[in-house]
Design a protein around this motif. Structure first.
Motif, PDB file in Angstrom:
ATOM      1  N   MET A 194      45.042  50.368 -28.786  1.00  0.00           N
ATOM      2  CA  MET A 194      44.408  49.113 -28.375  1.00  0.00           C
ATOM      3  C   MET A 194      43.627  49.278 -27.071  1.00  0.00           C
ATOM      4  O   MET A 194      42.542  48.701 -26.911  1.00  0.00           O
ATOM      5  CB  MET A 194      45.459  47.996 -28.270  1.00  0.00           C
ATOM      6  N   ILE A 195      44.150  50.060 -26.119  1.00  0.00           N
ATOM      7  CA  ILE A 195      43.455  50.230 -24.846  1.00  0.00           C
ATOM      8  C   ILE A 195      42.169  51.030 -25.037  1.00  0.00           C
ATOM      9  O   ILE A 195      41.097  50.636 -24.549  1.00  0.00           O
ATOM     10  CB  ILE A 195      44.375  50.908 -23.815  1.00  0.00           C
ATOM     11  N   GLN A 196      42.261  52.138 -25.761  1.00  0.00           N
ATOM     12  CA  GLN A 196      41.068  52.955 -25.983  1.00  0.00           C
ATOM     13  C   GLN A 196      40.006  52.180 -26.756  1.00  0.00           C
ATOM     14  O   GLN A 196      38.807  52.264 -26.458  1.00  0.00           O
ATOM     15  CB  GLN A 196      41.437  54.240 -26.737  1.00  0.00           C
ATOM     16  N   GLY A 197      40.440  51.412 -27.738  1.00  0.00           N
ATOM     17  CA  GLY A 197      39.490  50.627 -28.517  1.00  0.00           C
ATOM     18  C   GLY A 197      38.739  49.621 -27.667  1.00  0.00           C
ATOM     19  O   GLY A 197      37.524  49.427 -27.819  1.00  0.00           O
ATOM     20  N   ARG A 198      39.467  48.977 -26.748  1.00  0.00           N
ATOM     21  CA  ARG A 198      38.803  48.001 -25.884  1.00  0.00           C
ATOM     22  C   ARG A 198      37.912  48.683 -24.847  1.00  0.00           C
ATOM     23  O   ARG A 198      36.807  48.207 -24.539  1.00  0.00           O
ATOM     24  CB  ARG A 198      39.877  47.137 -25.176  1.00  0.00           C
ATOM     25  N   VAL A 199      38.373  49.808 -24.294  1.00  0.00           N
ATOM     26  CA  VAL A 199      37.590  50.536 -23.294  1.00  0.00           C
ATOM     27  C   VAL A 199      36.239  50.965 -23.859  1.00  0.00           C
ATOM     28  O   VAL A 199      35.198  50.865 -23.203  1.00  0.00           O
ATOM     29  CB  VAL A 199      38.376  51.762 -22.776  1.00  0.00           C
ATOM     30  N   HIS A 200      36.247  51.421 -25.104  1.00  0.00           N
ATOM     31  CA  HIS A 200      35.024  51.948 -25.719  1.00  0.00           C
ATOM     32  C   HIS A 200      34.232  50.871 -26.459  1.00  0.00           C
ATOM     33  O   HIS A 200      33.260  51.181 -27.146  1.00  0.00           O
ATOM     34  CB  HIS A 200      35.359  53.103 -26.652  1.00  0.00           C
ATOM     35  N   GLY A 201      34.657  49.610 -26.322  1.00  0.00           N
ATOM     36  CA  GLY A 201      33.882  48.513 -26.880  1.00  0.00           C
ATOM     37  C   GLY A 201      33.968  48.366 -28.378  1.00  0.00           C
ATOM     38  O   GLY A 201      33.094  47.749 -28.996  1.00  0.00           O
TER      39      GLY A 201
END
Length: 500
Positions: A112-119
């Protein structure tokens, strides 16, 4: 939230070497006690900044403890097999059994964090993922799991220095990847969204531990001691947890019940039955080959009174299909392996991939039916199960799975007639057991349990269909027709979505 993990915590070598032997011995002791008791599993979630020592710390834990009792799982990019199922499927199938420890890299927080960071998605989707994680962890803890959540932290300056040191070390430079260096560019976003996730998901039952990762001596001792203290406390806890009083569901004050209101007099003549049966079977075969079904899976749940005709209805469904299209999962009393896991685990394992069809002959509803009535679980367990089941089925729906659920109902007189008939027919005697006869004495309890089950788990995304099954012909046609209608509704919804 991360301030105290950026102040340069450190432990000198002499202090580290003095504390290490006792810590290792104590960790081994609690690990073997965990295995001996086999009361609960341990789940360790590893997250944080690249270069903060996540891998080195887990490697040390494997050296300090018995690695045969530790399962290290890494969840990288989803495989085709995982993409064809609900997102949580990949985690459920890797859960450690009671008495064992599971270490999860790339877990639901990483995704979830990586997905949000990379838009890849927006804040609303992140908030939904956070809620999903909270519900999953609450359920795992309610089922007895002990969860440790570690965030290994570095400041941006510390991270760059750490990556540079690894790059210059010929023994460890191979561990670096372009993605590690890329995080220096996304560090601020990663920490911002990471803090949001930690703030929202640090709960008393599964708190976060933020570990500064600069000094290996410090981070190793801190992680080791947190695990030791947590395991010691859990192993000393009472075997039977304290049960909080819960409000009763209530009873019908006019004596009417859901099953009692069902019209069981429905009948279908033989000629009409054969014609409608063939029509619905042909319709099912055609619908399952529809091109849009490649985006869906189908799950059919069959519950009902003993001798209500579940097996016969399932056979008529299967007769319409190529055996390669479907799987039938008969659900009996859980095995020892299944008892070592949360109760939904054995059902998650059988969730079909897109384009496939799975029939459950009895299901996860056993917890709120037979386990409730027979006292195989506590009132707290089966009361909690209603929301857990709704959450489970919502995850299936969000993944494109069409769920149809049947309760096949007969009256007591019809059941008695069928029981006696089975005893007279040699090839049907295996269908009748002492438990079947004993369950007749609890007819009213099962009736009430079914009413509560339908009231609390018949939802828009996964409604119950109550089937009047005194007449087997009528019941079989209704089952087929309901499945077909559900598939057609999903296909029409897809078409409408494309036009919209």
């Amino acid at each position: 939230m991360f301030e105290s993990a950026e102040i340069g915590h450190a432990i000198d070598d002499d202090t580290y070497e003095k504390q290490l032997p006792a810590l290792r011995e104590a960790l081994l002791d609690v690990q073997y006690e965990l295995k001996q008791q086999s009361r609960f599993p341990v789940i360790i979630l590893i997250n944080g900044i690249e270069g903060a020592g996540k891998g080195e710390t887990v490697k040390l834990l494997n050296e300090w403890m018995d690695p045969r009792l530790i399962e290290v799982r890494t969840f990288d990019k989803q495989t085709d097999e995982e993409l064809a199922r609900p997102p949580a499927w990949r985690y459920w199938r890797q859960l450690p059994a009671k008495g064992r420890m599971g270490v999860f890299f790339g877990n639901w927080y990483s995704q979830m964090i990586q997905g949000r960071v990379h838009g890849d998605f927006n804040d609303a989707v992140l908030d939904q993922a956070i809620g999903d994680a909270e519900r999953l962890e609450q359920m795992l803890v309610d089922e007895g799991a002990l969860i440790f959540k570690f965030w290994f932290h570095l400041s941006k300056k510390q991270m760059k220095a750490r990556l540079k040191a690894l790059q210059d070390d010929p023994l460890h430079s191979w561990r670096l990847s372009p993605l590690d260096w890329k995080q220096t560019d996304t560090y601020d976003r990663f920490v911002r969204f990471g803090e949001r996730v930690l703030r929202r998901t640090s709960r008393d039952y599964a708190p976060w531990h933020v570990i500064e990762g600069v000094d290996p001596n410090y981070r190793s001792l801190v992680v080791g001691n947190i695990l030791l203290e947590g395991l010691q406390a859990a192993l000393k806890a009472p075997i039977e947890p304290v049960r909080q009083p819960i409000a009763p569901l209530g009873e019908s004050i006019d004596g009417r019940s859901l099953l009692g209101s069902l019209d069981l007099s429905q009948r279908l003549e033989k000629d009409d039955y054969h014609q409608q049966l063939i029509e619905e079977q042909a319709r099912l075969a055609t619908l399952l080959r529809h091109k849009r079904m490649k985006a869906h899976a189908l799950v059919a749940v069959f519950e009902g009174n003993d001798a209500a005709g579940k097996g016969g209805a399932i056979r008529r469904v299967a007769a319409a299909l190529d055996p390669r299209q479907y799987a039938i999962v008969p659900v009996a009393a859980p095995t020892q392996d299944e008892l070592a896991q949360p109760y939904l685990w054995r059902f998650w394992r059988h969730i079909p991939a897109r384009g496939k069809f799975t029939v459950f002959d009895r299901s996860w509803y056993g917890r709120v039916l037979v386990e409730r009535v027979e006292g195989f679980c506590s009132e707290t367990d089966w009361m909690r199960a209603y929301s857990e089941i709704n959450d489970f089925e919502e995850q299936l729906s969000e993944a494109g799975i069409i769920a149809v659920k049947f309760w096949l109902a007969i009256d007591e007189k019809t059941q008695l007639e069928r029981f006696k008939a089975r005893e007279k027919i040699p090839f049907k005697r295996y269908k009748i057991t002492e438990d079947d006869w004993r369950n007749r004495d609890k007819w009213g309890l099962y009736r009430d349990a079914v009413g509560d089950m339908v009231d609390r788990t018949s939802t828009e995304i996964a409604p119950w269909t109550l089937v009047a099954a005194n007449d087997k012909r009528s019941a079989r046609v209704q089952v087929l027709r309901t499945i077909n209608d559900a598939i057609e509704a999903a296909i029409k919804k897809d078409k409408k979505g494309e036009k919209g």
